[in-house]
Design an enzyme around this catalytic site. Structure first.
Site, PDB file in Angstrom:
ATOM      1  N   ILE A  71      -8.203 -14.004 -20.950  1.00 17.84           N
ATOM      2  CA  ILE A  71      -8.273 -13.258 -19.692  1.00 17.84           C
ATOM      3  C   ILE A  71      -8.449 -14.224 -18.519  1.00 17.84           C
ATOM      4  CG2 ILE A  71      -9.137 -11.191 -20.822  1.00 17.84           C
ATOM      5  CD1 ILE A  71     -11.950 -11.871 -19.871  1.00 17.84           C
ATOM      6  N   THR A  78      -9.817 -17.166 -19.349  1.00 17.32           N
ATOM      7  CA  THR A  78     -10.919 -17.936 -19.898  1.00 17.32           C
ATOM      8  C   THR A  78     -10.476 -19.243 -20.527  1.00 17.32           C
ATOM      9  OG1 THR A  78     -10.550 -16.333 -21.643  1.00 17.32           O
ATOM     10  CG2 THR A  78     -12.517 -16.052 -20.337  1.00 17.32           C
ATOM     11  N   GLY A 135     -16.520 -14.640 -26.468  1.00 14.34           N
ATOM     12  CA  GLY A 135     -15.152 -14.900 -26.916  1.00 14.34           C
ATOM     13  C   GLY A 135     -14.883 -16.330 -27.340  1.00 14.34           C
ATOM     14  N   ALA A 136     -15.226 -17.289 -26.513  1.00 15.83           N
ATOM     15  CA  ALA A 136     -14.869 -18.679 -26.794  1.00 15.83           C
ATOM     16  C   ALA A 136     -15.526 -19.149 -28.084  1.00 15.83           C
ATOM     17  CB  ALA A 136     -15.279 -19.579 -25.627  1.00 15.83           C
ATOM     18  N   GLN A 165     -14.433 -21.516 -15.412  1.00 14.45           N
ATOM     19  CA  GLN A 165     -15.188 -20.291 -15.669  1.00 14.45           C
ATOM     20  C   GLN A 165     -16.440 -20.257 -14.796  1.00 14.45           C
ATOM     21  OE1 GLN A 165     -15.015 -17.573 -18.403  1.00 14.45           O
ATOM     22  NE2 GLN A 165     -13.160 -18.044 -17.315  1.00 14.45           N
ATOM     23  N   LYS A 224     -21.040 -22.350 -27.327  1.00 12.96           N
ATOM     24  CA  LYS A 224     -21.505 -21.106 -26.723  1.00 12.96           C
ATOM     25  C   LYS A 224     -20.574 -20.787 -25.553  1.00 12.96           C
ATOM     26  CE  LYS A 224     -26.377 -22.331 -27.464  1.00 12.96           C
ATOM     27  NZ  LYS A 224     -27.595 -22.763 -26.717  1.00 12.96           N
ATOM     28  N   GLY A 225     -20.715 -19.610 -24.994  1.00  4.99           N
ATOM     29  CA  GLY A 225     -19.895 -19.249 -23.842  1.00  4.99           C
ATOM     30  C   GLY A 225     -20.534 -19.690 -22.539  1.00  4.99           C
ATOM     31  N   GLU A 284     -20.298 -16.103 -18.241  1.00  2.00           N
ATOM     32  CA  GLU A 284     -21.246 -15.193 -17.597  1.00  2.00           C
ATOM     33  C   GLU A 284     -22.483 -15.938 -17.110  1.00  2.00           C
ATOM     34  OE1 GLU A 284     -21.713 -11.737 -20.123  1.00  2.00           O
ATOM     35  OE2 GLU A 284     -19.682 -11.113 -19.582  1.00  2.00           O
TER      36      GLU A 284
END
Ligand code: FES
Ligand code: FES
Lengths: 730, 208
Positions: free
Chosen positions: A470, A472, A513-514, A624, A687-688, A691
């Site tokens: 998206i 990302t 997601g990642a 991001q 980890k992502g 956010e």
């Protein structure tokens, strides 16, 4: 493959592709306009007709009549699907408001018709000929008014309530206290690509080419909404023009396109027109927050409570702004609670860091206020109160947590020592200048994810999974993962995403997601390693993959000799994670200038120092974070869906009146990633970050505005009208 | 629509929440409108797009944007709002950038249109496209074609000395400063927030 203990894979000792700044493999397509988004897929099915969705003109009530006569006779019209002539569609686990609900109207701009015509212009013109009469009902639209009767949240993303010790008693007896309220408004994702779908039926089989973050949820939802078996549905979404949570769930474009295609007996394409999106789809609900902090004389937090009130169409789950508070700051006696009330506004649902994004706008300003009361530097106050284990559940250890480093190293880089603690004491010409800081926390969830990896017989490999990109950078990190695991250069790996025909992945949401999808690709590669080892008679423990060759048991075999071997693998995360608090952390810094005459606020500098596990691709991970910092700037300084409390809708439902940051608002942004792989997170120790980037810059900006002016605005967004009468005398 | 419907609808608005009144949702434009079955007007137009001539006969309501996307299937140019609020549809017409959603195709008889597809291809990127890839000046990619067309035009405007709101010296040689570029790019929204990287990609191209 179950991941049930800290990762120690040897491929991580000297990674060649993972962790390197890597240009996106989909970049040449995106920059030349050749990446196909949902509405643009002229080639997937012939004879596409145009659908145009009509939205309800009231917020609550019933349709008494729809006059469709003129529209039906209008040139080019093929079919009309109208609420008065159609049963309401079903619901799904992922949708609250009805997507096409017959005569009953639950919110403004609910879809009530779809006109299908040969051209877009004809469909639009005919839709304007439909005359609808309503019988409106009274609705509830004013959060502040009904908040006192709100009840504890049910079924939200975090804990509705948590208690440790006796907050009230300890707070009552504390030497220093803060008790403040903050409000955040309703916000819109406002992604640049409107929701769009092309739907086509082949007998009882439905294909939707759409724009959706979660392919498998989308398939399940469509099955339940349209009452057809899941295995009759294909969802395809290879490119997604932004989502931010707004495309986690199937929306009216997909449902209306499917119904319209059935009625028209040919494929139909639907794009929700921009002015419909704000009220037809989901939004981030407004919050009212109360933060109470009690400390001893030295500034040690003894009691902390964070409460939140929000509303939603179901009255069940809202925006839980307390989510981060259980993970932040020591203090033995504590409480959080999230209360939700029923509102008849459009559906509230997840938007980038649901809960935490507005939560930091309360908590991290309260921390700044408390530090000032104590006469302490806000960084030192935070560091003094850094917990040893998860504060709300002290038995949960941190896997990796370097928040103190984020704050300290950030402070050094940003020149924090030059900050004047006394507000309104620095100026630069007509500008009052201030600095602000915030800590940032966002969980590091991971979830089941599968992929297939296939050797192509020519020395290359192809990965397929229903994972989405998206914006990302999924395409690239998935290719990096496969390249690393198979000892291939990046160019030798191709990646195809977003098709429900592929193995089910984590999808893109919640910053999972990642980390999850690359773990799934890793699992598939390990399966492939096994079958290659078996085929070549090599011990799978000693097999190595280097420069396009397999090495082991004294043999060296080029991958191209292995034919078209393929393997599917899935990662699943075991229970052991429950014993740990696995999060991502940041120190966010901002410098603003505030015009001393007009109150205009300009961001001058921004910095984020992030602790977020192994960063798979620093180039796209940085994007991001800067993107999230930009959205944070919007949330702090301009974004607000204005509620018409009489008629129950968001008034500013387009991109001119719902203001988001533009180029002129955003200066150069600095992002630093600490090198802090987390073996407890995933096999790749990742980890992502998507956010984490919006958790805190908000408060850093707000605190900088205060430092610049001495004015504390606790009702977001911080706009000049809320400051102008309090600006220092000139 | 008859006048009574409109009157009721106005009362509904004025009643401000006295919700027992039935309100009608009636498009005002229908007042005095012609017969709904009238065929839409068609008109011939000749456009040159990325150097290729196209003779089209179009519904006169067709925007330049939809002509590109739906009729010529050049979908590189994006629709973000369809009414001039986002910049996703930016193309160059006779060398100048415009929002193609705000312009009807039939207004462009004989015009030269350049879209993102005309700047470069995946195998042969335009320097601006290359700089975007290098600086990761995009995320979802949906605003990107518009950003790139605007960016190319902005550098050209600065070269030609076209002033902007932030130009401090109207008589001197104009420089592609960070703020000069950001001001001019502000009609191109990027919700993914790639602004900081776009500015760097542009600076790289501006320096040559
Ligand atoms: S689509 Fe033209 S400006 Fe938004
Ligand atoms: S890259 Fe997604 S909107 Fe700009």
């Amino acid at each position: 493959m179950e991941f049930n203990g800290p990762s120690q894979d040897a491929i991580l000792t000297d990674p060649k592709v993972i962790g390197k700044s890597t240009r996106r493999i989909d970049g040449p397509l995106k920059t030349t306009g050749t990446a196909p988004y949902a509405y643009e897929r002229h080639d997937v099915v012939p004879n596409q007709a145009y659908g145009y969705v009509l939205g309800a003109g009231i917020a609550k009530g019933r349709i008494t009549a729809m006059n469709l006569e003129d529209a039906r006779k209008a040139p080019g019209v093929i079919a009309i699907v109208a609420a008065t002539e159609h049963e309401p569609v079903g619901s799904s686990d992922f949708n609250h408001a009805p997507l096409f609900g017959g005569r009953k109207i639950a919110h403004y701009h609910q879809a009530i018709a779809c006109v299908v015509a040969e051209t877009f212009e004809e469909a639009r013109a005919a839709a304007a000929m439909i005359r609808t009469s309503y019988e409106p009902e009274d609705g509830t639209y004013d959060l502040a008014k009904v908040a006192p009767s709100a009840e504890l949240e049910k079924g939200g993303w975090g804990d509705a309530r948590s208690d440790r010790g006796d907050f009230e008693a300890t707070f009552g007896a504390a030497a220093e206290k803060l008790d403040q309220h903050y409000t955040t408004p309703d916000e819109s994702h406002a992604m640049m690509e409107p929701m769009a779908t092309i739907a086509a039926w082949d007998g009882d089989r439905l294909t939707v080419w759409t724009s959706n973050q979660m392919i498998n949820w989308g398939k399940e939802s469509l099955a339940s909404i349209l009452s057809i078996p899941e295995d009759k549905i294909r969802v395809d979404s290879p490119y997604i023009g932004g989502g931010f949570g707004g495309k986690l769930f199937v929306r009216a474009d997909a449902v209306m396109a499917a119904l319209a295609a059935k009625a028209a007996k040919r494929p139909v394409k639907v794009m929700l027109q921009r002015p419909l999106i704000f009220n037809n789809t989901t939004h981030r609900p407004a919050t009212i927050q109360r933060v109470r902090i009690g400390t001893d004389k030295q500034g040690r937090i003894q009691a902390i409570a964070h409460e939140c009130w929000s509303g939603n169409i179901t009255g069940q789950d809202g925006e839980n702004a307390t989510a981060q508070t259980n993970h932040m700051y020591a203090g033995d006696d504590r409480m959080t609670a999230s209360y939700v009330t029923q509102l008849d506004l459009p559906e509230g649902n997840a938007m980038r860091a649901p809960g935490e994004a507005p939560g930091h706008m309360g908590l991290e300003v309260a921390i700044d206020e408390m530090a000032e009361k104590l006469g302490m530097d806000p960084i030192e106050f935070r560091i003094l109160n850094e917990p040893k284990t998860m504060p709300a559940h002290p038995d949960r250890k941190f896997s990796e947590r370097h928040l103190v480093r984020c704050l300290r190293e950030g402070g050094e880089r940003f020149g924090w020592s030059k900050r004047q603690a006394k507000p309104a004491s620095v100026s630069d010409g007509r500008w009052l200048v201030g600095m602000g800081v915030s800590a940032g926390f966002r969980g590091a969830p991971t979830t089941k994810s599968a992929a297939r990896v296939a050797l192509d017989g020519n020395g290359g490999a192809k990965v397929t999974t229903d994972m989405t990109d998206i914006g990302t950078g999924s395409y690239t990190i998935i290719a990096q993962t496969a390249a690393e695991c198979l000892g291939l250069p990046l160019e030798k790996v191709s990646v195809v995403l977003g098709d429900s025909a592929f193995p089910v992945s984590s999808g893109s949401g919640g910053q999972w997601g990642a980390a999850s999808s690359t773990a799934g690709v890793y699992a598939a590669c390990i399966e492939l390693h096994r079958s290659i080892a078996q085929k070549l008679g090599i011990d799978p423990q000693t097999i190595r993959f280097e420069d396009g060759r397999v090495i082991g048991a004294g043999k060296t075999v080029p991958l191209s000799d292995l034919g078209q071997l393929a393997a599917t693998g899935e990662i699943d995360f075991g229970d052991y994670k429950k014993g740990y608090d696995i999060g991502t952390y940041a120190g966010h810094f901002c410098e603003v200038g505030v015009d001393r005459y007009t109150g205009e606020i300009r961001i001058r500098r921004m910095l984020a120092v992030c602790d977020a596990g192994r960063i798979l691709n620093p180039l796209s991970a940085r994007s991001q974070v800067i993107g999230a910092m930009t959205m944070a700037a919007g949330a702090t300084l301009m974004e607000e869906l204005a509620v018409d409390k009489r008629f129950g809708y968001f008034v500013n439902h387009d991109l001119a009146s719902y203001e988001v940051p533009v180029h002129a608002d955003i200066p150069h942004q600095e992002v630093v990633f600490l090198d802090t792989p987390d073996p407890y997170s995933t096999p790749l120790q990742a980890k992502g970050v998507g956010e984490l980037g919006i958790c805190g810059p908000t408060a850093a900006i707000a605190n900088a505005v205060y430092n610049a002016t001495g004015i504390r605005v606790r009702e977001y967004p911080i706009t000049l009208d809320k400051m102008i009468d309090q600006l220092p005398q000139v | 629509m008859d006048d009574r419907d409109l009157a009721v609808s106005r009362r509904g608005v004025l009643a401000a929440g006295a919700a027992s009144v039935a309100v009608s949702q009636v498009p005002l434009s229908r007042a005095g409108a012609a017969d709904s079955t009238a065929k839409p007007a068609q008109q011939a137009v000749r456009l040159s797009v990325n150097g290729k001539a196209h003779d089209l006969t179009l519904d006169t309501r067709t925007t330049l944007l939809d002509t590109l996307r739906e009729h010529l299937q050049l979908t590189g140019t994006k629709k973000g709002c369809d009414h001039g609020q986002c910049g996703a549809c930016t193309v160059l017409v006779n060398g100048q950038r415009i929002n193609s959603c705000l312009s009807l195709a039939v207004m462009h008889q004989g015009d030269e249109v350049t879209t993102v597809e005309g700047l470069g291809t995946p195998d042969k990127l335009h320097p601006m496209q290359h700089a975007f890839v290098e600086h990761d000046a995009y995320q979802c990619g949906y605003c990107t074609p518009g950003q790139i067309c605007s960016a190319v035009a902005v550098l050209d405007e600065i070269r030609k000395g076209v002033p902007s709101h932030v130009t401090s010296d109207l008589t001197g040689t104009m420089q592609p400063t960070n703020i000069e570029m950001r001001e001019r790019m502000s009609g191109n929204i990027c919700r993914c927030g790639a602004y900081s990287n776009i500015a760097e990609a542009m600076a790289q191209v501006a320096e040559g």
